[in-house]
Design a protein around this motif. Sequence first.
Motif: not given
Length: 297
Positions: A122-136
């Motif tokens: 995944l690209g950097r933006g998707d990785r950040v959203r991946l982590f944030a989405g997992a937390l949510r």
Amino acid sequence: MTARHVVVVGGGFAGLAAAVRLARAGARTTLLERRPFLGGRAYSFADPVTGEVVDNGPHALMGAYTEALDFLREIGASAKLRVQPRLRVALAHPELGLGEVAAPAVPGPLQAPLALLRYRLLGRGDRVRLFAGALRLAARGRGLAGRTVAEALADVGQSPAACARFWHPLAIATLNETPETAAAAPFAAVLRRAFFAGARAARFALATVPLSELYTTDARRAIEAGGGTVVTGAAVASLALEAERTPGRSCCATDAASAPTPSSWPCRAPRSSACCRPRCAPRRRSARSPPSAPRRS
């Protein structure tokens, strides 16, 4: 005093666990399974064409699955698992190649989050959203009632690439169901208990034998050692209910030869390394030679 007679309907993981503990507690236990073999949705079978042994079901356990791991220890089957020293899972993409969700050698609570942020498919933006989405998702709990995994992922802004290359393989591997039909609440529980509960919880435990060999034989032996009975090919047709009691049952024994073959049923288990393809072939083992231990991925 006559021991209470308890009938367990269904010989999957939950039914076998219930029957083992009932028999060991002294109850006169009978387990009924309509199919000619035990295992429920977690079993293996020999492909009639190739002769390979195919695993059907969630064959990857995680350290967070404490009750399942306790049950395997209870029946003497835990030696059939290979436990990773820390989280490391390879995923394959048909165009991008291999990527790993691999925990670095840092303090336990940081391992799984950093593994998600370092995922190269995944690209950097998707990785950040991946982590944030997992937390949510992990924090929502009861707010996910009635939502599917696919709907919950859309709710937290996950891209099609993140779904195809991470979320969907994870959901299929842990829930044995497609994201469009799998319930989001238990998936969030997996994230909460596995990825955000420390290093031991995030480790994968992989079976070194086909799924049926992992637990069904040992569980049956434990039930029978406790004086219980296991009957396969016995389909329960109805239960006779009286207020809060269930005084009787009716069932019909089916001829195993007339039962549908396992190869005719859907198999959604991913390969031992998860795959990012929309439809993933099940893990196969050769029936002609002993199964090899999975690599520590």
